[in-house]
Design a protein around this motif. Sequence first.
Motif, PDB file in Angstrom:
ATOM      1  N   PRO A 325      36.268  45.908  34.347  1.00  0.00           N
ATOM      2  CA  PRO A 325      37.100  46.189  33.176  1.00  0.00           C
ATOM      3  C   PRO A 325      38.493  46.685  33.575  1.00  0.00           C
ATOM      4  O   PRO A 325      39.500  46.284  32.985  1.00  0.00           O
ATOM      5  CB  PRO A 325      36.334  47.277  32.419  1.00  0.00           C
ATOM      6  CG  PRO A 325      34.965  47.288  32.993  1.00  0.00           C
ATOM      7  CD  PRO A 325      35.031  46.691  34.348  1.00  0.00           C
ATOM      8  N   GLY A 328      40.787  44.043  34.142  1.00  0.00           N
ATOM      9  CA  GLY A 328      41.042  43.165  32.995  1.00  0.00           C
ATOM     10  C   GLY A 328      40.101  41.974  32.957  1.00  0.00           C
ATOM     11  O   GLY A 328      40.388  40.949  32.347  1.00  0.00           O
ATOM     12  N   ALA A 330      36.643  40.481  31.693  1.00  0.00           N
ATOM     13  CA  ALA A 330      35.674  40.792  30.636  1.00  0.00           C
ATOM     14  C   ALA A 330      34.237  40.432  31.032  1.00  0.00           C
ATOM     15  O   ALA A 330      33.301  40.783  30.336  1.00  0.00           O
ATOM     16  CB  ALA A 330      36.074  40.058  29.352  1.00  0.00           C
ATOM     17  N   ASP A 332      30.545  40.487  32.829  1.00  0.00           N
ATOM     18  CA  ASP A 332      29.750  41.554  33.433  1.00  0.00           C
ATOM     19  C   ASP A 332      29.548  41.231  34.922  1.00  0.00           C
ATOM     20  O   ASP A 332      29.942  40.151  35.395  1.00  0.00           O
ATOM     21  CB  ASP A 332      28.430  41.758  32.675  1.00  0.00           C
ATOM     22  CG  ASP A 332      27.486  40.572  32.764  1.00  0.00           C
ATOM     23  OD1 ASP A 332      27.567  39.815  33.742  1.00  0.00           O
ATOM     24  OD2 ASP A 332      26.653  40.409  31.842  1.00  0.00           O
ATOM     25  N   SER A 391      38.008  35.596  34.149  1.00  0.00           N
ATOM     26  CA  SER A 391      38.428  36.734  33.327  1.00  0.00           C
ATOM     27  C   SER A 391      37.715  36.714  31.970  1.00  0.00           C
ATOM     28  O   SER A 391      37.001  35.798  31.663  1.00  0.00           O
ATOM     29  CB  SER A 391      39.929  36.763  33.143  1.00  0.00           C
ATOM     30  OG  SER A 391      40.323  35.596  32.499  1.00  0.00           O
TER      31      SER A 391
END
Length: 391
Positions: A325, A328, A330, A332, A391
């Motif tokens: 995170p 930047g 997203a 997992d 990302s």
Amino acid sequence: MTLPPLNPVYAGLGTTIFTTMSALAAETGAINLGQGFPETDGFPEVREAAARALTDSSNQYAPMKGQGALLEAVAGFYGRTQGLSLDPAKNVLITSGATEALAAAVFSLISPGDEVIVFEPHYDAYAPLIERAGGVVVRVRLNPPDWRFTEAQLTKAFSPRTRMVMVTTPNNPTTRLIPPEDWALLARFCVAHRACVVSDEVWEQVVFDGTTHHGVLNVPGLETLGVKIGSAGKLFALTGWKVGFVCAHERLINQMAKAHQFLTFATPPMLQSAVAFGLGLPDGRFAEEVAALQRSRDRLRAGLEAGGFRTLPSEGTYFLNIDLPGSGVALDGQAFALRGVKEAGVATIPLDAFCAPGGEGLPVVRLCFAKSDATLDRGIERLSAARQLLS
Ligand code: GLN
């Protein structure tokens, strides 16, 4: 076809994340920054000593608790480097790797129904060992960037059934060292509950920036409750050797030796002789290796940061973690690691693999920097190029 029922602990397990990611890396031709092993073999003088012992010395069973020369070398090494006062005949046990030492500790020091506290993320072997021994895993969740436990968490975790706490310092995967004040807090709870502290210290020599390692046997109050586990694999960058050491009070060593004698019984003698030789090498020899690893850590960190990733502090071990995170990203950890190996051509290890399945996620991935500059540079280049994709 009559099939036997299988033990549910093992039946429910997959292969380890390290094996899975190494296999994927081999299959896809990806750069393997996943499983923690050095790209080139470690201390050549220690390997030569093993080769000499293989041809010149006995290859028959070593003494169950370890060869005398190695027991003495382990006690001498920890006396010199960590100020411990160990009797080689009473306080040391040699095992076939630290993983066997962990198994011997869990199997011999807890009974079915006992609770064992672990700090999540924790090394993947701990929970299955505890469960197979009939123990109950009690997880205390730690979070980045400091990964420290609090008094409130310990108060909640300890119960009259707590018999053991398992810690890792320096930690794999978080890389953090337990500072003396946190040890003191933990010791207070362990003494009050008479709980053993199994301390996995295999990374004790791999610490950076002049940080000092504090082991369990240096903690006031834990002298008779602490089980310190070390490993030649990490000391000499020879992870395939599987030679571990346990240091503890005589009562715990004798108890653990009873488990060891029916697990592997004894450890290959030529490796024990070579490790005894290696432990006598001058301090400067170990410092050289650590300095090289620190340069590799810095190279990987600088490259990843320049490529748009945010990394977490790396205090020791072979590992550097990316905060997804914070970068930047997203995705997992699992998704990043899978796409990373398949699409970017770089294998990493998601920290979710060190947490209870189905629990709270941990969006961090671990990268191993015990690699050549060329390998690190290729890994950085590929991850940076895929930064937008991932990302
Ligand atoms: N200790 C190694 C790591 O953390 C893995 C060892 C193994 O594959 N079992 O990467």
